[in-house]
Write an enzyme that holds these catalytic residues in place. Structure first.
Site, PDB file in Angstrom:
ATOM      1  N   HIS A 354       7.071   2.693   6.036  1.00  0.00           N
ATOM      2  CA  HIS A 354       7.766   2.661   4.930  1.00  0.00           C
ATOM      3  C   HIS A 354       9.047   2.347   5.016  1.00  0.00           C
ATOM      4  O   HIS A 354       9.581   1.937   4.116  1.00  0.00           O
ATOM      5  CB  HIS A 354       7.272   3.708   3.891  1.00  0.00           C
ATOM      6  CG  HIS A 354       5.899   3.650   3.095  1.00  0.00           C
ATOM      7  ND1 HIS A 354       4.749   3.612   3.798  1.00  0.00           N
ATOM      8  CD2 HIS A 354       6.156   3.079   2.027  1.00  0.00           C
ATOM      9  CE1 HIS A 354       4.018   3.128   2.924  1.00  0.00           C
ATOM     10  NE2 HIS A 354       4.564   2.916   1.777  1.00  0.00           N
ATOM     11  N   CYS A 665      -1.002  -7.061  -3.037  1.00  0.00           N
ATOM     12  CA  CYS A 665       0.511  -6.464  -3.006  1.00  0.00           C
ATOM     13  C   CYS A 665       0.571  -5.936  -1.732  1.00  0.00           C
ATOM     14  O   CYS A 665       1.742  -5.293  -1.326  1.00  0.00           O
ATOM     15  CB  CYS A 665       0.415  -5.358  -3.979  1.00  0.00           C
ATOM     16  SG  CYS A 665      -0.567  -4.101  -3.645  1.00  0.00           S
TER      17      CYS A 665
HETATM   18  C1  PEP Z   1      -0.950  -1.133   0.696  1.00  0.00           C
HETATM   19  O1  PEP Z   1      -1.327  -0.439   1.245  1.00  0.00           O
HETATM   20  O2  PEP Z   1      -1.011  -2.527   1.114  1.00  0.00           O
HETATM   21  C2  PEP Z   1       0.058  -1.002  -0.366  1.00  0.00           C
HETATM   22  C3  PEP Z   1       0.771  -2.215  -0.834  1.00  0.00           C
HETATM   23  O3  PEP Z   1       0.629   0.157  -0.526  1.00  0.00           O
HETATM   24  P1  PEP Z   1       1.628   1.016   0.479  1.00  0.00           P
HETATM   25  O4  PEP Z   1       2.282   0.036   1.482  1.00  0.00           O
HETATM   26  O5  PEP Z   1       2.534   1.464  -0.343  1.00  0.00           O
HETATM   27  O6  PEP Z   1       0.682   2.065   1.126  1.00  0.00           O
END
Ligand code: PEP
Ligand code: MG
Length: 740
Positions: A354, A665
């Site tokens: 993150h 996403c």
């Molecule tokens: C994913 O897991 O691809 C996603 C978009 O959510 P995050 O990266 O916030 O876990």
């Protein structure tokens, strides 16, 4: 209510923890119009609550009332929920205090003046408790530090590192966030001991004390400036992490200790080394994970003080710094952004961790996975960060520097060229329109998303205001935060994702603590089932922010129809408590497909949702069993594993069969060739970090999807990632040539 601010003021000039708590209970009782207020603190050694301060007259017999208060405080802390009790002689309200998984204590207020506490009053005390936690915990840190007077530890001296490094070094790591940055190294969350810290010449106590004061003053100004910049650029909630630094800088025990060391004959840098090193060591030995975590804060302050004392400005202006750190924590990235530093180099942090995602969305070049970087670099060294190639050059020769400066100019030229695509519709060369949305994590992302031509917010990651607090923002705070998304995109769409707690997105509750470091099992909506008030407050905040505008809620980590229906029902009930169905806009639900189980049941889920979003970061993590935080495990090439694109094909096909649109996403949607493959597979929208949008539109504009769609089955039939990548590249290049 600004009790926290008042306490901060008192804390700076008070030596006594009890004085602080006394001040707190008096203020809370006053603000809550209560007859009495008590603070109980949790004692980890006896695992019991101790009354530490109380004000006013508790209702009824004082001892009985206090016993009742303690009982209620205990229940509140065990449940991690506010507890109220109403009886003939009044009402009692207890709210828990907890931080990063540790029970801290509870605040109890009692009144005889009125009926039961209202939901709003409970919320106010809850907010006060979450503000209080940081302050109380800082006091606890200092108490722990002041507890040992073991000053015999050999102070100062060049330990561990300290050898001067010379000559150019080229280091390889993970290309975490693209772009080229050149600047001088500043260490964060790590401290380099320098031979220069040894006293040179006769020792002058008074002069050394002035140096210490001066370094503290400058550091305090730096931190206050960063805090203000964070509040201004990133949002009030992001400034919170710097408040505890300021409190720590004011700790009288720390200053006293430094003075003692200076008086024993050491120079200012060595005295700071000794005192902070000793404090950090003490915290390391305490069996309390929260206190151990604070070592990072101490190391951070240590590095800042050292910058002023040892480098004396040679570290360069804030704007030309490269932040070097063991980890790339989200808070570090926010700080980097707020202080205008140019790039990040870290030892840990996979391509979809993150902190890295944040760096990418903020356009900060970063290289992670550089072994031992903290030891190999000296503060003030010139560093080149090539975040596109995953290369770090330390102390470059003039020739190397010139080469990278030229590359930086080329990148900038390309960026300008890409910028032309910001506000043109995303359309392939053969006329297929693609919807490009932005992933958003906090306020600043919204402006970037607009600036880069996003059509809306494909994924609103809501975790960060929780993470920076180390606790829960109130519902009203959340409403303010979410409303900004509607201000930026009044027409939407905005996909608000329900809080997705996990090992990589850790928040302080006792329950979530169990999920810390663990990516499996107890995470995300499963945690929320145990903390329904957190889900309730969040979805109510979504609804209140939306008003009459369309509201789209995305459910993360769905693994079964059952779970999805449970979240939907809880959400609908919660929203109905605050907005009548007739008084709100449309409400749509989406499910994130991130788990193998969800892939298998896409068709079943489709009956209960309006849209899907494929989270490829976790889909890849769970399918290939690789830890997305660990640079040894992850590679940008993971997405080419044939299993991933084949899974995506199945999901899109099942969703479309049920006439439900699919957005992708995860990070892979931002890579030109993979994005084209996703469109060829039928993805209805791609949601990517805002800075990636112009380049993505440009790639789409230069490729034809029709012919690629014809070949996509052949590409996906490749048996491994390398073959698939080559086949995809060939298919895309061939098409680009055809259309040239
Ligand atoms: C994913 O897991 O691809 C996603 C978009 O959510 P995050 O990266 O916030 O876990
Ligand atoms: Mg995810």
């Amino acid at each position: 209510m600004k009790i926290a601010d008042k306490l901060l003021g008192v804390f700076g000039c008070s030596r006594s923890f009890d004085e602080l708590l006394g001040f707190a209970v008096a203020n809370i009782a006053h603000e809550m119009a209560a007859d009495s207020c008590s603070i109980f603190l949790f004692d980890p050694s006896t695992r019991s609550l101790q009354l530490r301060a109380s004000s006013g007259q508790p209702a009824g017999h004082a001892t009985a009332a206090l016993a009742a208060a303690e009982g209620l405080a205990g229940t509140a802390l065990t449940q991690m929920l506010p507890e109220t009790k109403d009886h003939d002689s009044g009402s009692v309200l207890a709210v828990p205090m907890a931080l990063r998984g540790q029970p801290i204590g509870a605040i109890v207020v009692q009144t005889t003046q009125r009926g039961p506490y209202t939901a709003e009053q409970i919320q106010v005390l809850f907010e006060v408790a979450s503000q209080m936690v940081g302050i109380v915990e800082n006091a606890r840190v200092f108490k722990t530090l002041a507890g040992g007077k073991d000053l015999e530890k050999k102070p100062g001296g060049p330990e561990g590192r300290g050898e001067r490094h010379d000559g150019e070094q080229v280091l390889h790591g993970v290309a975490a966030s693209p772009g080229i940055a050149i600047g001088r190294a500043v260490l964060r969350r790590a401290y380099a001991k320098q031979p220069a810290q040894q006293p040179s010449g006769p020792h002058d106590d008074a002069a050394e004390r002035v140096r210490v004061r001066d370094a503290f003053e400058k550091t305090r100004n730096d931190v206050a400036r960063i805090r203000d910049a964070a509040a201004r650029d990133l949002g009030e909630e992001h400034a919170l992490i710097f408040t505890s630094h300021l409190v720590m800088l004011g700790d009288p025990a720390l200053h006293e200790r430094i003075e003692e060391v200076v008086a024993s004959g050491l120079a200012a840098p060595a005295a700071i080394d000794a005192a902070l090193g000793e404090f950090a060591d003490r915290l390391r030995t305490v069996g309390d994970p929260y206190l151990q975590d604070r070592v990072e804060d101490i190391d951070d302050l240590h590095s800042r003080l050292a910058d002023h004392l040892v480098l004396d400005g040679r570290g360069g202006s804030l704007g030309t710094q490269i932040v070097v750190s063991p980890h790339v924590a989200p808070s570090l990235v926010m700080e980097t952004k707020a202080q205008g530093a140019h790039g990040i180099v870290a030892e840990l942090g996979g391509t979809t961790s993150h902190g890295v995602l944040l760096a990418r969305s903020l356009g900060i070049p970063a290289v992670t996975g550089v072994d031992d970087i903290v030891r190999r670099i000296d503060p003030g060294d010139v560093v080149v960060v090539d975040g596109s190639a995953g290369i770090v050059v330390v102390r470059p020769t003039p020739e190397t520097l010139a080469r990278f400066e030229k590359r930086a100019q080329d990148v900038e030229r390309l960026r300008t060229e890409f910028a032309k695509y910001r506000h043109v519709p995303a359309r392939t060369a053969d006329g297929v329109d693609v919807s490009i949305l932005s992933n958003v994590a906090f306020g600043a992302d919204l402006a970037l998303a607009k600036e880069n031509g996003a059509e809306g917010v494909g994924l609103y990651r809501t975790e960060f205001p929780f993470i920076v607090r180390g606790g829960f923002p109130t519902r009203d705070e959340q409403v303010r935060i979410y409303r900004k998304a509607y201000d930026a995109f009044p027409q939407g769409p905005i996909n608000f994702r329900i809080l997705d707690l996990a090992g990589d997105k850790f928040v302080s509750t006792r329950g979530a603590a169990a999920a810390r470091g663990a990516f499996h099992g107890y995470r995300s909506i499963r945690v929320l089932f145990d903390y329904p008030h957190v889900l309730r407050d969040q979805v109510q905040a979504f609804a209140l922010a939306a008003g009459r505008r369309p509201l789209r809620i995305l459910v993360p980590m769905v693994s079964s129809v059952d779970e999805l229906l449970r979240v939907k029902q809880m959400t609908l009930e919660a929203i109905e408590q605050v907005v009548e169905p007739g008084a709100r806009g449309t409400l749509q639900f989406g499910a994130m497909i991130e788990l193998a189980a969800a892939v298998e049941i896409t068709a079943d889920l489709a009956a209960h949702v309006d849209f899907f979003s494929i989270g490829t970061n976790d889909l890849i993590q769970y399918t290939l069993v690789i830890d997305r935080e660990d640079p040894r495990m992850t590679s940008v090439n993971d997405a080419y594993h044939p299993a991933i694109l084949r899974i995506i094909r199945r999901v899109i096909s099942a969703a479309h069969h049920a006439h439900k649109p699919v957005t992708v996403c995860g990070e892979m949607a931002a890579r030109a060739d993979l994005a084209l493959a996703l469109v060829a597979l039928g993805a209805d929208a791609l949601s990517v970090a805002a800075p990636e949008i112009p380049g993505l539109k440009r790639s789409l504009a230069r490729a034809s999807i029709g012919p690629l769609a014809e070949q996509i089955d052949r590409v996906l039939a490749c048996p491994d990632g390398l073959a698939l990548q080559a086949a995809l590249r060939e298919a895309v290049t061939a098409r680009a040539e055809d259309t040239a």
